[in-house]
Design a protein around this motif. Sequence first.
Motif, short mmCIF file in Angstrom:
data_model
loop_
_atom_site.label_atom_id
_atom_site.label_comp_id
_atom_site.label_asym_id
_atom_site.label_seq_id
_atom_site.Cartn_x
_atom_site.Cartn_y
_atom_site.Cartn_z
N ALA A 32 40.39 36.37 45.71
CA ALA A 32 39.19 36.29 46.21
C ALA A 32 39.14 37.09 47.45
O ALA A 32 38.04 37.81 47.61
CB ALA A 32 38.84 34.88 46.43
N GLY A 33 40.11 36.98 48.23
CA GLY A 33 40.11 37.79 49.60
C GLY A 33 40.07 39.34 49.27
O GLY A 33 39.72 40.21 50.15
N LEU A 34 41.11 39.68 48.38
CA LEU A 34 41.34 41.05 48.10
C LEU A 34 40.50 41.62 47.24
O LEU A 34 40.00 43.13 47.10
CB LEU A 34 42.94 41.44 47.89
N GLY A 35 40.00 41.12 46.16
CA GLY A 35 39.14 41.62 45.04
C GLY A 35 39.87 42.65 44.40
O GLY A 35 39.09 43.61 43.94
N TRP A 36 41.16 42.49 44.07
CA TRP A 36 41.58 43.37 43.04
C TRP A 36 42.16 42.94 41.81
O TRP A 36 42.23 41.74 41.57
CB TRP A 36 42.64 44.33 44.01
#
Length: 127
Positions: A32-36
């Motif tokens: 969720a924080g990095l979106g990768w």
Amino acid sequence: MAVPSISELSLLKALWRQQPLSAREIHDAVEAGLGWSYSSTRKTLERMLDKGMVRQELRHGVQVYEALSDKVDTLAAFAHDFGKRVMEIDTPLPVNMFTGSKLVDDDELARLEQLLNDWPVDKDAAP
């Protein structure tokens, strides 16, 4: 000490909270924080293995990872690098900027303050 990239730091933080973790568990913690993608998590873990930041071990038929980078040492290096390179501050950062962090407890905060105050001059050359 090498300062981790933002993405490497995200993976280390997941491991500092709970370890060992599989690559999938690490990915789920940071997605969720990095979106990768999961493959990006795997690639970053491989780089971190090469750099000696994490170790990989087979447990119950699953490859799991543990942080080798000490949390407080890594945070001190990161904070020192930020103060020096980003903020152009030549003096130690005030430890009160870390007060309220969910990442460090009171003992770790005291150790972090000591590390920042005693930062050796020769470590300035290590980015």
